[in-house]
Scaffold this motif. Structure first.
Motif, PDB file in Angstrom:
ATOM      1  N   ALA A  71     -40.550  -5.440  -0.613  1.00  0.00           N
ATOM      2  CA  ALA A  71     -40.859  -4.676   0.433  1.00  0.00           C
ATOM      3  C   ALA A  71     -39.853  -4.844   1.484  1.00  0.00           C
ATOM      4  O   ALA A  71     -39.258  -4.003   2.095  1.00  0.00           O
ATOM      5  CB  ALA A  71     -42.223  -5.207   1.078  1.00  0.00           C
ATOM      6  N   TYR A  72     -39.122  -6.077   1.383  1.00  0.00           N
ATOM      7  CA  TYR A  72     -38.062  -6.417   2.439  1.00  0.00           C
ATOM      8  C   TYR A  72     -36.835  -5.403   2.085  1.00  0.00           C
ATOM      9  O   TYR A  72     -36.025  -4.753   3.163  1.00  0.00           O
ATOM     10  CB  TYR A  72     -37.676  -7.795   2.726  1.00  0.00           C
ATOM     11  N   HIS A  73     -36.467  -5.306   0.978  1.00  0.00           N
ATOM     12  CA  HIS A  73     -35.344  -4.570   0.482  1.00  0.00           C
ATOM     13  C   HIS A  73     -35.515  -3.250   0.665  1.00  0.00           C
ATOM     14  O   HIS A  73     -34.663  -2.226   0.799  1.00  0.00           O
ATOM     15  CB  HIS A  73     -34.949  -4.527  -1.214  1.00  0.00           C
ATOM     16  N   ASP A  74     -36.717  -2.711   0.596  1.00  0.00           N
ATOM     17  CA  ASP A  74     -37.184  -1.200   0.887  1.00  0.00           C
ATOM     18  C   ASP A  74     -37.274  -0.881   2.453  1.00  0.00           C
ATOM     19  O   ASP A  74     -36.591  -0.021   2.699  1.00  0.00           O
ATOM     20  CB  ASP A  74     -38.627  -0.986   0.443  1.00  0.00           C
ATOM     21  N   LEU A  75     -37.814  -1.821   3.009  1.00  0.00           N
ATOM     22  CA  LEU A  75     -37.653  -1.611   4.764  1.00  0.00           C
ATOM     23  C   LEU A  75     -37.589  -2.931   5.268  1.00  0.00           C
ATOM     24  O   LEU A  75     -38.358  -3.903   5.229  1.00  0.00           O
ATOM     25  CB  LEU A  75     -39.134  -1.138   5.089  1.00  0.00           C
ATOM     26  N   PRO A  76     -36.268  -3.493   5.722  1.00  0.00           N
ATOM     27  CA  PRO A  76     -35.955  -4.658   6.242  1.00  0.00           C
ATOM     28  C   PRO A  76     -36.633  -5.023   7.692  1.00  0.00           C
ATOM     29  O   PRO A  76     -36.399  -4.466   8.490  1.00  0.00           O
ATOM     30  CB  PRO A  76     -34.520  -4.670   6.502  1.00  0.00           C
ATOM     31  N   LEU A  77     -37.663  -5.722   7.483  1.00  0.00           N
ATOM     32  CA  LEU A  77     -38.469  -6.217   8.525  1.00  0.00           C
ATOM     33  C   LEU A  77     -38.501  -7.489   8.753  1.00  0.00           C
ATOM     34  O   LEU A  77     -38.341  -8.424   7.652  1.00  0.00           O
ATOM     35  CB  LEU A  77     -39.990  -5.632   8.776  1.00  0.00           C
ATOM     36  N   PRO A  78     -38.869  -8.319   9.819  1.00  0.00           N
ATOM     37  CA  PRO A  78     -39.118  -9.674   9.877  1.00  0.00           C
ATOM     38  C   PRO A  78     -40.144 -10.276   8.964  1.00  0.00           C
ATOM     39  O   PRO A  78     -40.947  -9.485   8.826  1.00  0.00           O
ATOM     40  CB  PRO A  78     -39.212 -10.195  11.391  1.00  0.00           C
ATOM     41  N   ILE A  79     -40.094 -11.220   8.104  1.00  0.00           N
ATOM     42  CA  ILE A  79     -40.902 -12.003   7.347  1.00  0.00           C
ATOM     43  C   ILE A  79     -41.424 -13.097   7.923  1.00  0.00           C
ATOM     44  O   ILE A  79     -40.727 -14.069   8.408  1.00  0.00           O
ATOM     45  CB  ILE A  79     -40.136 -12.328   5.946  1.00  0.00           C
ATOM     46  N   VAL A  80     -42.770 -13.164   8.108  1.00  0.00           N
ATOM     47  CA  VAL A  80     -43.358 -14.427   8.672  1.00  0.00           C
ATOM     48  C   VAL A  80     -44.086 -15.139   7.570  1.00  0.00           C
ATOM     49  O   VAL A  80     -44.787 -14.735   6.881  1.00  0.00           O
ATOM     50  CB  VAL A  80     -44.532 -14.121   9.711  1.00  0.00           C
ATOM     51  N   LEU A  81     -43.741 -16.454   7.482  1.00  0.00           N
ATOM     52  CA  LEU A  81     -44.157 -17.337   6.254  1.00  0.00           C
ATOM     53  C   LEU A  81     -45.247 -18.245   6.799  1.00  0.00           C
ATOM     54  O   LEU A  81     -45.015 -18.821   7.916  1.00  0.00           O
ATOM     55  CB  LEU A  81     -42.949 -18.115   5.700  1.00  0.00           C
ATOM     56  N   SER A  82     -46.343 -18.387   6.159  1.00  0.00           N
ATOM     57  CA  SER A  82     -47.364 -19.144   6.568  1.00  0.00           C
ATOM     58  C   SER A  82     -47.824 -20.026   5.684  1.00  0.00           C
ATOM     59  O   SER A  82     -47.700 -19.807   4.379  1.00  0.00           O
ATOM     60  CB  SER A  82     -48.738 -18.180   6.977  1.00  0.00           C
ATOM     61  N   GLY A  83     -48.441 -21.466   6.168  1.00  0.00           N
ATOM     62  CA  GLY A  83     -49.075 -22.297   5.107  1.00  0.00           C
ATOM     63  C   GLY A  83     -48.086 -23.314   4.824  1.00  0.00           C
ATOM     64  O   GLY A  83     -46.845 -23.432   5.278  1.00  0.00           O
TER      65      GLY A  83
END
Length: 169
Positions: free
Chosen positions: A111-123
C-alpha cells in the motif's frame, strides 16, 4: 411394656435415620442429574454451533447497515496503521515476525508503494516490523513507531504523575 416401647423407639429412630439417608441420596442423585443434563445440553449446543452461528449471521444480514456521513466516506486516508500479529523464533532461535505480522507488513509495504503515507506501527512487534519495512525500502522517516511512543508515555506517567501524554501523530 417397657421393652415394647424401647423397641418401637429404636425402630422409629432406625426409620428416621434411614429416611434421612434416603433424602441425602436423593439430593445427590438430583444434583448429579442436573449437572449431567447441563453437560449434555452444553455438548449438544457445541456440536451444533456452526448451525447456530449461521442462523445468527443470517439474522445480521437482514438488519440494515448504519449510514455513514458523506464526509467520512470522502475524506482521503492519512496514514497506514499496522497492528502487530505476534512474534516467533526461527531455526537459529532468533526472534522474527510470525506469518500474521509478516502478512500485515507486506500489505503495508504494498500500500505504501501505491500511495506513500506515514506508517504507524503498533504492538510489541513494532521494532521488528520497522526493521522489516526498512529492509524492504520504506524510509525510516515515514514510519512512526507507536510502541516506542507508548513506552515513553508510560515512563513520563511514572516520572511525572500529573503529566499527560498527548499524541503528535
Amino acid at each position: 411394656m417397657w421393652s415394647k416401647r424401647l423397641l418401637s423407639k429404636r425402630l422409629w429412630r432406625y426409620y428416621l435415620r434411614s429416611a434421612e439417608r434416603m433424602i441425602k441420596l436423593f439430593r445427590i442423585i438430583n444434583i448429579t442429574f442436573l449437572l449431567g443434563s447441563t453437560t449434555v445440553i452444553l455438548v449438544l449446543i457445541s456440536l451444533f454451533t456452526p448451525l447456530f452461528s449461521q442462523a445468527i449471521v443470517y439474522l445480521f444480514t437482514l438488519l440494515p447497515l448504519p449510514s455513514l456521513p458523506s464526509a467520512a466516506l470522502s475524506s482521503p486516508p492519512t496514514a497506514y496503521v499496522v497492528l502487530g500479529g505476534g512474534l516467533t523464533n526461527d531455526h537459529d532461535n532468533q526472534i522474527i515476525l510470525n506469518s500474521y505480522s509478516l502478512n500485515r507488513a507486506r500489505t503495508a509495504a504494498s500500500a505504501y508503494h501505491d500511495l506513500p503515507l506515514p506508517i504507524v506501527l503498533s504492538g510489541a512487534e513494532a521494532p521488528w516490523l520497522g526493521q522489516w519495512l526498512i529492509e524492504h525500502g520504506i524510509d525510516a522517516d515515514k514510519r512512526k513507531c507507536q510502541y516506542e511512543y507508548l513506552r515513553k508515555c508510560a515512563f513520563y506517567r511514572q516520572t511525572y504523575s500529573t503529566a499527560s501524554c498527548v499524541s503528535h501523530y
